[in-house]
Each structure stands twice: as C-alpha cells, then as structure tokens.
Design an enzyme around this catalytic site. Structure first.
Site, PDB file in Angstrom:
ATOM      1  N   HIS A  51       0.848  -1.187   0.000  1.00  0.00           N
ATOM      2  CA  HIS A  51       0.000   0.000   0.000  1.00  0.00           C
ATOM      3  C   HIS A  51       0.887   1.242   0.000  1.00  0.00           C
ATOM      4  CE1 HIS A  51       0.566  -0.605   4.471  1.00  0.00           C
ATOM      5  NE2 HIS A  51       0.880   0.660   4.351  1.00  0.00           N
TER       6      HIS A  51
HETATM    7  P1  TYD Z   1      -1.466  -2.412   7.612  1.00  0.00           P
HETATM    8  O1  TYD Z   1      -0.953  -1.011   7.742  1.00  0.00           O
HETATM    9  O2  TYD Z   1      -2.173  -2.764   6.333  1.00  0.00           O
HETATM   10  O3  TYD Z   1      -0.299  -3.448   7.870  1.00  0.00           O
HETATM   11  P2  TYD Z   1       0.970  -3.892   6.982  1.00  0.00           P
HETATM   12  O4  TYD Z   1       1.381  -2.748   6.139  1.00  0.00           O
HETATM   13  O5  TYD Z   1       1.976  -4.284   7.997  1.00  0.00           O
HETATM   14  O6  TYD Z   1       0.623  -5.080   6.166  1.00  0.00           O
HETATM   15  O7  TYD Z   1      -2.413  -2.699   8.868  1.00  0.00           O
HETATM   16  C1  TYD Z   1      -2.876  -4.006   9.146  1.00  0.00           C
HETATM   17  C2  TYD Z   1      -4.166  -3.871   9.927  1.00  0.00           C
HETATM   18  O8  TYD Z   1      -3.937  -3.201  11.146  1.00  0.00           O
HETATM   19  C3  TYD Z   1      -5.237  -3.070   9.179  1.00  0.00           C
HETATM   20  O9  TYD Z   1      -6.488  -3.703   9.421  1.00  0.00           O
HETATM   21  C4  TYD Z   1      -5.210  -1.726   9.839  1.00  0.00           C
HETATM   22  C5  TYD Z   1      -4.738  -2.027  11.252  1.00  0.00           C
HETATM   23  N1  TYD Z   1      -3.947  -0.940  11.845  1.00  0.00           N
HETATM   24  C6  TYD Z   1      -4.466  -0.218  12.900  1.00  0.00           C
HETATM   25  O10 TYD Z   1      -5.591  -0.441  13.363  1.00  0.00           O
HETATM   26  N2  TYD Z   1      -3.718   0.796  13.444  1.00  0.00           N
HETATM   27  C7  TYD Z   1      -2.487   1.093  12.984  1.00  0.00           C
HETATM   28  O11 TYD Z   1      -1.810   2.029  13.501  1.00  0.00           O
HETATM   29  C8  TYD Z   1      -1.959   0.336  11.883  1.00  0.00           C
HETATM   30  C9  TYD Z   1      -0.585   0.621  11.325  1.00  0.00           C
HETATM   31  C10 TYD Z   1      -2.719  -0.674  11.348  1.00  0.00           C
END
Ligand code: TYD
Length: 138
Positions: A51
C-alpha cells in the site's frame, strides 16, 4: 518532510553491557511523530505492506532481525535490506511499499507522522499509479 526516500544513521551509544539507539523528532527525523507501531511474529514467507499513504511520513527500523523493503515513488523503484537497529529508512507520502524476506526474529518498528486513518491508505496499486501521475502533471 523533505520528500525523499533515504536511509539514515541513528545515534547509537555502545556499551559493554549493550547498545542504546536514539530517535529524536526534528533531529533524526524530519517530521514530528504521533504514533509508533511494530510488526513482530512475522511469517518469513509472508508479505506485508502493499500500500501507499496519501499524507503519512514514516521512519522504519529493523529493531531486530532483517527484512527487505521494496519502494516505488514517482515512477522510481528501489529496494532496501534493513538489518541494523542503528539505521532507519525514511519513507515519504505517496510511496508504494512491500515488505518481505523476514528473518524469524525480525521486528519492524515504524514511527509515523500521524495517528491511524484508514482513509490515508491507498491499497489499490492502479489507484496509486493514477494518483501519482496526477500529482506529477500538476
Ligand atoms: P497495515 O498497515 O495494512 O499493515 P501492513 O502494512 O503491515 O501489512 O495494517 C494491518 C491492519 O492493522 C489493518 O487492518 C489496519 C490495522 N492498523 C491499525 O488499526 N492501526 C495502525 O496504527 C496500523 C498501522 C494498522
């Protein structure tokens, strides 16, 4: 923040009993951070990220172990291997990132310029390319 992907060295105080690494906003990091989160118990064969963020700036640190971070910004691609707690990777807004090749002990610490907003995410790669090209046309 200065909108440039770059690796930075973090002030690390070595001692015979262990090392201490410091991150200070506006000294080491060109933005104020409102949030810290960390990825742990990572699947070595898993992929995280995939992303970009519209406005969020981040500093990413391999506080334990190692992993690779593939970045794409303004049409340019680069890949970094993070393997030192004394190094950080600055990731500006509008950067597509993919994290993988996690060592089994890896922990990825992220310092972020803002609190969590799902509306700040771009999770669709074609939307990322479209928004990026619109920005460059301005
Ligand atoms: P995401 O940022 O997509 O993780 P990665 O980049 O490591 O794959 O986040 C994963 C999940 O966690 C998504 O459902 C959003 C949630 N999340 C939060 O609730 N708070 C946060 O600060 C972050 C970074 C993610």
């Amino acid at each position: 923040m200065n909108d440039r992907i770059r690796e930075i060295s973090l002030n690390t105080i070595e001692h015979s009993t262990g090392s201490l690494t410091v991150v200070e906003e506006e000294i080491d990091v060109p933005f104020q951070f409102k949030r810290a989160y960390f990825l742990h118990h990572l699947d070595p064969s898993g992929v995280r990220g995939s992303h970009a963020h519209k406005n969020l700036s981040q500093l990413m640190i391999a506080v334990a172990g190692s992993f690779t971070v593939a970045l794409e910004r303004a049409g340019r691609k680069s890949t970094f291997t993070l393997s030192s707690p004394a190094r950080g990777l600055l990731i500006p807004p509008m950067t597509w990132r993919t994290l993988k090749n996690f060592s089994s002990d890896s922990v990825c610490l992220v310092l972020a310029s803002d609190t969590y907003f799902e509306s700040d995410y771009i999770r669709d790669y074609s939307e990322f390319l479209r928004l990026g090209s619109e920005m460059h046309d301005l």
